[in-house]
Motif scaffolding. Structure first.
Motif, PDB file in Angstrom:
ATOM      1  N   ASN A   1      -4.835  -1.414  -5.725  1.00 15.69           N
ATOM      2  CA  ASN A   1      -4.049  -0.956  -6.877  1.00 15.69           C
ATOM      3  C   ASN A   1      -3.274  -2.067  -7.575  1.00 15.69           C
ATOM      4  O   ASN A   1      -2.770  -1.876  -8.668  1.00 15.69           O
ATOM      5  N   ASN A  37       0.822  -1.198   0.000  1.00 15.02           N
ATOM      6  CA  ASN A  37       0.000   0.000   0.000  1.00 15.02           C
ATOM      7  C   ASN A  37       0.866   1.262   0.000  1.00 15.02           C
ATOM      8  O   ASN A  37       0.681   2.163  -0.815  1.00 15.02           O
ATOM      9  N   GLU A  78       2.555   1.986  -3.246  1.00 20.56           N
ATOM     10  CA  GLU A  78       1.594   2.167  -4.337  1.00 20.56           C
ATOM     11  C   GLU A  78       1.934   1.371  -5.589  1.00 20.56           C
ATOM     12  O   GLU A  78       1.850   1.869  -6.704  1.00 20.56           O
TER      13      GLU A  78
HETATM   14  C1  LIG Z   1      -3.658   3.871  -6.215  1.00 21.97           C
HETATM   15  O1  LIG Z   1      -3.315   4.528  -7.419  1.00 21.97           O
HETATM   16  C2  LIG Z   1      -3.741   5.869  -7.478  1.00 21.97           C
HETATM   17  C3  LIG Z   1      -3.475   6.392  -8.870  1.00 21.97           C
HETATM   18  O2  LIG Z   1      -2.242   5.961  -9.340  1.00 21.97           O
HETATM   19  C4  LIG Z   1      -3.046   6.669  -6.395  1.00 21.97           C
HETATM   20  O3  LIG Z   1      -3.451   8.009  -6.431  1.00 21.97           O
HETATM   21  C5  LIG Z   1      -3.392   6.078  -5.053  1.00 21.97           C
HETATM   22  O4  LIG Z   1      -2.690   6.725  -4.014  1.00 21.97           O
HETATM   23  C6  LIG Z   1      -3.042   4.597  -5.025  1.00 21.97           C
HETATM   24  N1  LIG Z   1      -3.507   4.019  -3.778  1.00 21.97           N
HETATM   25  C7  LIG Z   1      -2.868   3.066  -3.115  1.00 21.97           C
HETATM   26  C8  LIG Z   1      -3.502   2.612  -1.842  1.00 21.97           C
HETATM   27  O5  LIG Z   1      -1.833   2.575  -3.493  1.00 21.97           O
END
Ligand SMILES: *[C@@H]1O[C@H](CO)[C@@H](O)[C@H](O)[C@H]1NC(C)=O
Ligand SMILES: *[C@@H]1O[C@H](CO)[C@@H](O)[C@H](O)[C@H]1NC(C)=O
Ligand SMILES: *[C@@H]1O[C@H](CO)[C@@H](O)[C@H](O)[C@H]1NC(C)=O
Ligand SMILES: *[C@@H]1O[C@H](CO)[C@@H](O)[C@H](O)[C@H]1NC(C)=O
Ligand SMILES: CC(=O)N[C@H]1CO[C@H](CO)[C@@H](O)[C@@H]1O
Length: 708
Positions: free
Chosen positions: A222, A196, A199
């Motif tokens: 993601n 997480n 990302e």
């Molecule tokens: C998921 O991806 C989006 C767009 O790339 C990003 O803004 C977001 O922080 C990500 N969330 C996680 C939990 O990784």
């Protein structure tokens, strides 16, 4: 304890006489051939000098010159891992690089107790050359690009140690994708946290670990791509991972990359190479950011410690998510030393997954170098000890005589080739019989284990000191260094500073050696913690153009410039009368006792003595019970029996006195705990370090009882 019969005593006395006569006659020959005065001079050679000091700090630097390869890299600007890897491939092209044992079959084997166990039937090592490794990594990197990943996008590698791990990592580096590493033994929460926080959309894992993602994926929305390193024996089941996630075999990515025409995207020295999650002993794991420059410099720091030879072979089995293993494998690649992959379950002929009568990895590979951690080395030491203790009294007496004789003469600078090649040969043979040295890092190695392994394995055990935050590099022993319990001199890549810690009573003005908290500054010191600016500011700082890290470890520098780790800031507890108990130090000593599987010492600052929570070794506990006529069969019954607790405490206290612990350091009460502490239980980290706070909370009732 069985004592010697009169006849045996007589034989032993005779042997002692023969040895004395032999020594008397041959001593001049050894003296001339081995030149012990030179060896002694090398031992006390200066390793580091103090450059400057202030009122509360003193700074040390290595006196060794940088190695030839280091100088060359500076000149040719080889400053990223990608360039280092390319250099290695150019130098060693057709040499063997990475070897994996072929798995022929998995079979059931009947055990003496009637149970069935799965065992492997393993073939020879199959080798990839440097060129093959390189082109596979190239394809893997391109394959990722074909799958839509961009450069600078983080990629998680979550798998056990194996050739494909290193190849995927190199593939990512060729596309300037930072790799995020997580221990394979981490709990689900910690894995989710890492995925997480960074990302990522792509996770590289192994077929064995893949099922874990059934629970993890719902919390990591993601992630859209799982790449799976295949198990050669079992079919890959791709179902159950949801519609939004594609699960792709590793070989498929390689195939995609082979067909691709995408070019590489090369990293710069300041780009992030690795985000390594350390299993912190408090709170959630932290991601340490290592730039390419950091990793390259850490590696180069090690290049002037010893020389390597054409026939060197390394056996890999520690987790690659551990910085020590990652850096050391990179060094072997640089020097063209083949890396053979093993696992703790298949390492020796006696390992639990090896079919009876067939060969373990070490016997097939015959490595000259291994890296290890105290956890494993303590285990080897204990098993040798058990073998000797369990044998006839005469064997034990002979063995001890040989140990004593050898240690005595090695201390004086002599070698004992005859004892090496007779009595200790079978012990050496366990690890293939060719071992040239063992590297040890990750935690302090108990001097007793250090001494015993050095003597019985007949090769130096080189202890090093380093942290994830310094890319595993800080100090390491060289082969000339004969000391025990010290971690050698500083590497050429960093300076080491001791800073007085008044509360702990460690000062740089201490006699005979300066002591204090260890700070490390140099190009190998990591950039900081990922997305944790506050934590980064707390533990890292800039000074005189250097990047420094506060370790929290307490060290002492000897006259020769060896660093010794003597304490840890957090582990220190001040008892009621003002004596300090270092919990970690006491645990390290007590852990050597065969009765101890794991132990946590607790000291209440308002009390006069520490107490112990002890996970016993079941076999030893049982034999202790039998010796004392206690007949209970399950471990729970034994652990809750008050008489057993008393017996174990007695043994432990005897052991503590033997290890020369101070009176106030010796536990005065004890609770036996029937459950093994595993990372899953949350009581130890993935690297098996104690999580003190959690353990204390869990066993609060027992602790209260012990103090009442
Ligand atoms: C998921 O991806 C989006 C767009 O790339 C990003 O803004 C977001 O922080 C990500 N969330 C996680 C939990 O990784
Ligand atoms: C002593 O150390 C030097 C430098 O490391 C080395 O060249 C030499 O061979 C060593 N001598 C002995 C007797 O080990
Ligand atoms: C994932 O990260 C976001 C912020 O980046 C946070 O709000 C969320 O709670 C995290 N989820 C988990 C399951 O850790
Ligand atoms: C014997 O063992 C010692 C370490 O215990 C080692 O330093 C030495 O090189 C060995 N000597 C021979 C001749 O094998
Ligand atoms: C053990 C080792 O490789 N030592 C080398 C360190 O670097 C200096 C200078 O390049 C060499 O002379 C040593 O042999």
């Amino acid at each position: 304890m069985t004592s010697l019969k009169p006849m045996e005593s007589a034989i032993l006395l005779l042997i002692r006489c023969i040895i004395s006569i032999y020594t008397f006659i041959t001593w001049p020959i050894y003296f001339i051939l081995q030149k012990p005065w030179k060896i002694r001079a090398n031992r006390s050679r200066l390793r580091a000098v103090s450059l400057t000091h202030g009122d509360d700090f003193i700074l040390y630097r290595s006196v060794t010159e940088i190695s030839d390869v280091h100088a060359r890299f500076l000149q040719d600007k080889i400053d990223t891992m990608e360039k280092v890897f390319r250099f290695a491939v150019r130098q060693h092209g057709q040499k063997c690089a990475l070897g994996t044992r072929e798995i022929l079959a998995e079979e059931d084997e009947m055990q003496p107790n009637g149970r069935m166990f799965k065992k492997f039937l393993l073939g020879d090592f199959q080798w990839r050359t440097f060129t093959q490794t390189d082109s596979e990594a190239e394809s893997f990197g391109r394959g990722l690009r074909e799958l839509g990943l961009r450069s600078r996008e983080n990629v998680v590698v979550f798998a056990e140690t194996r050739a494909e791990w290193l190849i995927s990592a190199n593939g990512c580096m060729k596309q300037n994708m930072p790799i995020v590493t997580l221990y394979a033994t981490l709990g689900d929460d910690a894995i989710i946290h890492g995925i997480n926080e960074t990302e990522v959309s792509c996770v590289i894992t192994s077929q064995e670990l893949l099922p874990k993602f059934k629970n993890i994926l719902p919390c990591t929305p993601n992630v859209t791509l799982l790449i799976v390193m295949e198990d050669p024996l079992k079919p890959l089941d791709l179902n159950g991972y949801g519609d939004t996630v594609s699960v792709l075999p590793y070989q498929e990515v390689i195939r995609l990359g082979d067909l691709s025409s995408k070019s590489g995207c090369l990293p710069k020295p300041e780009d992030t190479a690795i985000i390594m999650y350390t299993s912190g002993s408090t709170g959630s794991p932290k991601g340490v950011i290592m730039s390419h420059q950091n990793v390259v410099n850490a590696m180069l720091g090690y290049t002037n410690v010893t020389t390597f030879y054409e026939n060197d072979v390394y056996m890999a089995y520690l987790p690659l998510a551990h910085v020590l293993e990652l850096i050391s494998e990179s060094i072997w690649m640089l020097f063209g030393i083949p890396i053979g992959y093993s696992t703790p379950l298949t390492m020796t002929d006696k390992s639990s997954k090896i079919k009876r009568g067939s060969q373990g990895d070490a016997s097939v590979l015959r490595p000259t170098i291994i890296a290890s951690v105290p956890l494993v080395l303590d285990r080897i030491h204990k098993s040798i000890q058990e073998k000797i203790e369990g044998g006839p009294a005469i064997t034990k007496a002979l063995f001890n005589l040989a140990m004593e004789y050898k240690n005595d003469w090695t201390d004086r600078g002599y070698e004992t080739p005859i004892i090496n090649t007779t009595l200790f040969k079978p012990i050496r043979a366990l690890l293939g019989g060719r071992l040239r040295f063992v590297l040890s890092g990750g935690a302090p190695l108990a001097p007793e284990t250090h001494k015993s392994l050095k003597t019985t394995l007949c090769c130096p055990v080189l202890q090093g000191y380093g942290l994830t935050e310094t890319c595993a590099a800080t100090t390491v022993m060289d082969p000339d260094d004969n000391s025990l319990g010290k971690t050698g001199g500083p590497l050429t890549c960093c300076d080491v500073k001791l800073v007085s810690w008044e509360e702990g009573n460690y000062r740089i003005k201490d006699w005979p050696n300066p002591r204090g908290e260890i700070h490390i500054g140099g190009t190998n010191v990591a950039v900081g913690y990922y997305k944790q600016p506050e934590k980064t500011k707390e533990e890292f700082y800039e000074e005189n153009g250097r990047h420094w890290f506060r370790t929290g470890d307490i060290g002492e520098f000897t006259q020769e410039g060896f660093l010794q780790i003597i304490d840890r800031k957090k582990d220190l507890v001040k008892l009621q009368y003002g004596e300090y108990v270092s919990l970690g130090k006491v645990e390290t000593q007590l852990k050597i006792n065969p009765l101890v599987e794991n132990i946590c010492i607790y000291a209440d600052p308002t009390k006069l003595f520490p107490v112990a929570l002890l996970v016993p070794n079941f076999d030893h506990l049982k034999s202790l019970a039998e010796k004392n006529g206690i007949e209970l069969s399950t471990i729970e019954e034994l652990c809750s029996h008050p008489e057993m607790t008393k017996l174990v405490l007695g043994e432990l206290q005897k052991h503590a006195v033997k290890c020369r612990l101070q009176k106030f350091e010796i536990p005065q009460a004890l609770t036996l705990i029937p459950d093994i502490w595993t990372p899953d239980s949350g009581l130890v980290t993935a690297a098996f370090k104690l999580k003190r706070k959690t353990v204390q909370d869990r066993y609060k009732a027992s602790i209260d009882r012990m103090y009442s």
